[in-house]
Design a protein around this motif. Sequence first.
Motif, PDB file in Angstrom:
ATOM      1  N   ARG A  89      94.423  72.963  56.196  1.00 30.94           N
ATOM      2  CA  ARG A  89      93.451  73.942  55.699  1.00 30.94           C
ATOM      3  C   ARG A  89      92.257  73.289  54.995  1.00 30.94           C
ATOM      4  O   ARG A  89      91.271  73.958  54.705  1.00 30.94           O
ATOM      5  CB  ARG A  89      94.142  74.948  54.778  1.00 30.94           C
ATOM      6  N   ALA A  90      92.360  71.981  54.727  1.00 29.05           N
ATOM      7  CA  ALA A  90      91.227  71.266  54.144  1.00 29.05           C
ATOM      8  C   ALA A  90      90.289  70.723  55.212  1.00 29.05           C
ATOM      9  O   ALA A  90      89.241  70.157  54.886  1.00 29.05           O
ATOM     10  CB  ALA A  90      91.735  70.118  53.274  1.00 29.05           C
ATOM     11  N   LEU A  91      90.655  70.907  56.484  1.00 34.52           N
ATOM     12  CA  LEU A  91      89.906  70.324  57.596  1.00 34.52           C
ATOM     13  C   LEU A  91      89.168  71.397  58.377  1.00 34.52           C
ATOM     14  O   LEU A  91      89.619  72.535  58.488  1.00 34.52           O
ATOM     15  CB  LEU A  91      90.860  69.583  58.536  1.00 34.52           C
TER      16      LEU A  91
ATOM     17  N   MET B 199      82.912  75.516  53.945  1.00 36.98           N
ATOM     18  CA  MET B 199      81.661  74.864  53.566  1.00 36.98           C
ATOM     19  C   MET B 199      81.375  73.690  54.501  1.00 36.98           C
ATOM     20  O   MET B 199      80.235  73.473  54.936  1.00 36.98           O
ATOM     21  CB  MET B 199      81.777  74.377  52.117  1.00 36.98           C
ATOM     22  N   LEU B 200      82.417  72.939  54.825  1.00 37.99           N
ATOM     23  CA  LEU B 200      82.258  71.792  55.713  1.00 37.99           C
ATOM     24  C   LEU B 200      81.855  72.232  57.115  1.00 37.99           C
ATOM     25  O   LEU B 200      81.031  71.592  57.780  1.00 37.99           O
ATOM     26  CB  LEU B 200      83.556  70.990  55.759  1.00 37.99           C
ATOM     27  N   ARG B 201      82.424  73.356  57.551  1.00 38.31           N
ATOM     28  CA  ARG B 201      82.075  73.888  58.862  1.00 38.31           C
ATOM     29  C   ARG B 201      80.573  74.193  58.931  1.00 38.31           C
ATOM     30  O   ARG B 201      79.898  73.868  59.907  1.00 38.31           O
ATOM     31  CB  ARG B 201      82.884  75.158  59.143  1.00 38.31           C
ATOM     32  N   ARG B 202      80.052  74.788  57.855  1.00 37.75           N
ATOM     33  CA  ARG B 202      78.625  75.112  57.823  1.00 37.75           C
ATOM     34  C   ARG B 202      77.772  73.851  57.770  1.00 37.75           C
ATOM     35  O   ARG B 202      76.724  73.773  58.424  1.00 37.75           O
ATOM     36  CB  ARG B 202      78.330  76.010  56.617  1.00 37.75           C
ATOM     37  N   LEU B 203      78.210  72.847  57.009  1.00 34.60           N
ATOM     38  CA  LEU B 203      77.487  71.583  56.971  1.00 34.60           C
ATOM     39  C   LEU B 203      77.422  70.952  58.360  1.00 34.60           C
ATOM     40  O   LEU B 203      76.375  70.443  58.770  1.00 34.60           O
ATOM     41  CB  LEU B 203      78.163  70.621  55.997  1.00 34.60           C
ATOM     42  N   GLY B 204      78.542  70.982  59.076  1.00 27.89           N
ATOM     43  CA  GLY B 204      78.557  70.441  60.430  1.00 27.89           C
ATOM     44  C   GLY B 204      77.581  71.151  61.334  1.00 27.89           C
ATOM     45  O   GLY B 204      76.879  70.519  62.143  1.00 27.89           O
ATOM     46  N   GLU B 205      77.493  72.472  61.191  1.00 25.54           N
ATOM     47  CA  GLU B 205      76.559  73.249  62.007  1.00 25.54           C
ATOM     48  C   GLU B 205      75.107  72.868  61.682  1.00 25.54           C
ATOM     49  O   GLU B 205      74.271  72.763  62.587  1.00 25.54           O
ATOM     50  CB  GLU B 205      76.776  74.740  61.749  1.00 25.54           C
ATOM     51  N   LEU B 206      74.829  72.663  60.400  1.00 26.73           N
ATOM     52  CA  LEU B 206      73.464  72.284  60.001  1.00 26.73           C
ATOM     53  C   LEU B 206      73.074  70.932  60.580  1.00 26.73           C
ATOM     54  O   LEU B 206      71.920  70.723  60.973  1.00 26.73           O
ATOM     55  CB  LEU B 206      73.358  72.249  58.477  1.00 26.73           C
ATOM     56  N   VAL B 207      74.038  70.016  60.644  1.00 29.89           N
ATOM     57  CA  VAL B 207      73.752  68.705  61.218  1.00 29.89           C
ATOM     58  C   VAL B 207      73.499  68.818  62.714  1.00 29.89           C
ATOM     59  O   VAL B 207      72.540  68.236  63.253  1.00 29.89           O
ATOM     60  CB  VAL B 207      74.913  67.723  60.940  1.00 29.89           C
ATOM     61  N   VAL B 208      74.323  69.578  63.412  1.00 29.04           N
ATOM     62  CA  VAL B 208      74.176  69.713  64.859  1.00 29.04           C
ATOM     63  C   VAL B 208      72.850  70.385  65.213  1.00 29.04           C
ATOM     64  O   VAL B 208      72.173  69.980  66.168  1.00 29.04           O
ATOM     65  CB  VAL B 208      75.362  70.513  65.447  1.00 29.04           C
TER      66      VAL B 208
END
Length: 300
Positions: free
Chosen positions: A104-106, A252-261
């Motif tokens: 759940r942390a991933l 939050m990490l999921r959103r960060l990944g989307e911003l990078v892509v």
Amino acid sequence: MKIVTQQILGGPDVLHTAEAPRPEPGPGEVLIALGATSLNSVDRKLRDGTVTHFGAPPFTLGFDISGRVVASGDDAVHPVGSEVFGMAHTATGTYSEFVAAPARALALRPPGLDDLRAAALPTAGLTAWQALDLAAVREGEHVLIHGGSGGVGHLAVQLAVLRGARVTATARTTNSDFLRHLGAGQVIDYTAIAFDEILSEVDVVLDFVGGDYGRRSVSVLAADGRYIGAQAANTPDDPRVRSVTGRPSASMLRRLGELVVEGSVRVHIDRVLPLSDAAQAHAFAENTQLRGKLVLTPWT
């Protein structure tokens, strides 16, 4: 499997490769075949004993991970074969060929985000995001970011700009163009100019340097300003002072990944080294001011 471990606290040379049993994922955990991890300042502090979160050696360093799920425990949310990345607070660290981590942390690694950038993002990106949240940065506010060209700082600059803030960063002149390209409107060379002699009425300070910067930063705050520190600093007893420690957050990490892509956020990688050169990586990070992140890949 191979791991990087240490038997004593000390300098980079205490790090060495060893063999260890492959872990089994427990309930709610997945086992990840490492694609990449990254070096954070806390790794160096754990290694030399400045931070004692891991207790006494032996232990394996590392919090960031990107890789593929190869086994899963009961109630794990990511099935075998999933490409994941995250901030893995585990007892065994991530400088390892295989890592058992709380599922759940991933977050699922989005298409277009490679292992290197995914591994560089979790601790630095989450710390930057959570610092901005804690400060409740609003559009139009003036945000001063110390350590703007570092791993956390260069992401904080971009995330603050995305929130509509006006950003000033402290960094060496050699990083001025880099930071301006990321959106900083002003870059102050801290080796030549004292920021507290030219700035005042700053709305928010994000301090990723610490030490004497704490007291000096509070002196330039507006009456309703906010100081958020991520490093130990000599801040005064002041209600405007708060501290932040990056914590895992899959959403939050999921959103960060989307911003990078999508290209809204750039993860800058200063250097990539294999885990066989972990000691060299730590020595480089201690003797050189990294621009962005240093990423570690599996043994070659």
